[in-house]
Enzyme design. Structure first.
Site, mmCIF file in Angstrom:
data_model
loop_
_atom_site.group_PDB
_atom_site.id
_atom_site.type_symbol
_atom_site.label_atom_id
_atom_site.label_comp_id
_atom_site.label_asym_id
_atom_site.label_seq_id
_atom_site.Cartn_x
_atom_site.Cartn_y
_atom_site.Cartn_z
ATOM 1 N N HIS A 1 -11.422 0.836 -4.779
ATOM 2 C CA HIS A 1 -10.857 0.635 -6.121
ATOM 3 C C HIS A 1 -11.329 -0.715 -6.659
ATOM 4 C CE1 HIS A 1 -7.789 0.123 -9.260
ATOM 5 N NE2 HIS A 1 -7.629 1.423 -9.193
ATOM 6 N N PHE B 1 -8.114 3.155 -17.037
ATOM 7 C CA PHE B 1 -8.690 1.811 -16.973
ATOM 8 C C PHE B 1 -8.833 1.137 -18.342
ATOM 9 C CE2 PHE B 1 -10.283 3.743 -13.001
ATOM 10 C CZ PHE B 1 -9.797 2.815 -12.092
ATOM 11 N N TYR C 1 -1.402 1.978 -17.214
ATOM 12 C CA TYR C 1 -0.852 0.627 -17.186
ATOM 13 C C TYR C 1 0.609 0.683 -17.632
ATOM 14 C CZ TYR C 1 -5.763 -0.924 -17.098
ATOM 15 O OH TYR C 1 -7.082 -1.128 -16.773
ATOM 16 N N ASP D 1 -2.467 5.947 -12.321
ATOM 17 C CA ASP D 1 -1.505 6.172 -13.393
ATOM 18 C C ASP D 1 -1.703 5.096 -14.457
ATOM 19 O OD1 ASP D 1 -0.375 4.011 -12.030
ATOM 20 O OD2 ASP D 1 1.664 4.770 -12.140
#
Length: 253
Positions: A217, A104, A93, A91
């Site tokens: 991740h 990202f 920031y 999701d």
């Protein structure tokens, strides 16, 4: 499509660096190409889409701050028929000025978050790409890299706050649409959440047409952990080799 009244624009003063926040929903869909638009329109007219629109507008009317300002920005920058790489985030920031609609990525001028720093480190190690001075990945999106979060909005300061609101129905449709592409695509699945989409891609397209890459991740909490550490995974180099093997233009990372 159901008619949902747009709410008045909200003050964006909390995001001086350009990230902004959501002012109203649903958005103008005119910037979307003919590949994505029907998927969004069908979703907005469905029961999950109507429920999502209702919750978002209720939150906006209550004065909640929601990021990013344009949840569908990835679609306007990367047409469906031009997708050659998919990078899945979870999701947006949730800090002021950070999210701007690409997984990202952060708006120019915003401090580069730790996960993105690790992505840049891996790029440098695997392809020798110099570390960028800012965290905007718009230039990736414009080359066919779909930077897609599985949940497209978040409340300020509350990570994962809009998970389960219905976004996942829409973003699963996006992933399936890319998997249906006759052109070979690289799917970079980082972390357990993104890796749940592997079966979907294989169910739609089989296991041979596309390249599916998996690693932890890039978060500092998991980037070095076995069995699939992100650091040293070589995904960017693998994507370049796959592009050469399949006759696609490599990404200028």
């Amino acid at each position: 499509m159901p008619l949902v009244m747009a709410q008045p624009s909200l003050d964006l003063g909390d995001a001086p660096l350009g990230g902004g926040r959501l002012a109203h929903w649903p958005p103008d869909l005119s910037a979307l190409d003919s590949g994505w638009a029907p998927l969004v329109q069908d979703f907005l007219s469905s029961e999950p889409g109507r429920a999502l629109s209702s919750r978002l507008n209720e939150a906006l009317l209550a004065g909640h701050t929601i990021y990013p300002p344009d949840p569908l920005k990835a679609l306007s920058l990367t047409p469906l028929d031009q997708v050659c790489v998919v990078i899945l985030g979870q999701d947006p920031y949730h800090g002021p000025g950070q999210a701007h609609g690409l997984a990202f990525s952060v708006a120019p001028g915003v401090r580069i978050p730790p996960s993105l720093r690790n992505i840049f480190k891996e790029l440098q190690q695997s392809l020798g790409v110099p570390t960028p001075t800012d965290g905007s990945l718009v230039h990736w999106a414009q080359q066919g890299v779909l930077l897609l979060n599985t949940c497209l909005t978040v409340e300020a300061g509350q990570a994962g706050s809009h998970a389960g609101w219905g976004w996942e129905v829409l973003t699963d449709a996006f992933v399936a649409a890319v998997a249906q592409s006759p052109k070979p695509v690289v799917f970079m699945l980082w972390g357990a959440h993104a890796q749940t989409k592997k079966k979907m891609v294989e169910d739609v397209a089989g296991s041979s047409r596309h390249l599916i890459l998996q690693a932890n991740h890039p978060s500092p909490l998991s980037a070095l952990r076995p069995p699939l550490p992100f650091m040293g995974c070589g995904h960017f180099a693998s994507a370049q080799l796959f592009a050469a093997q399949t006759g696609r233009k490599p990404i200028a990372w």
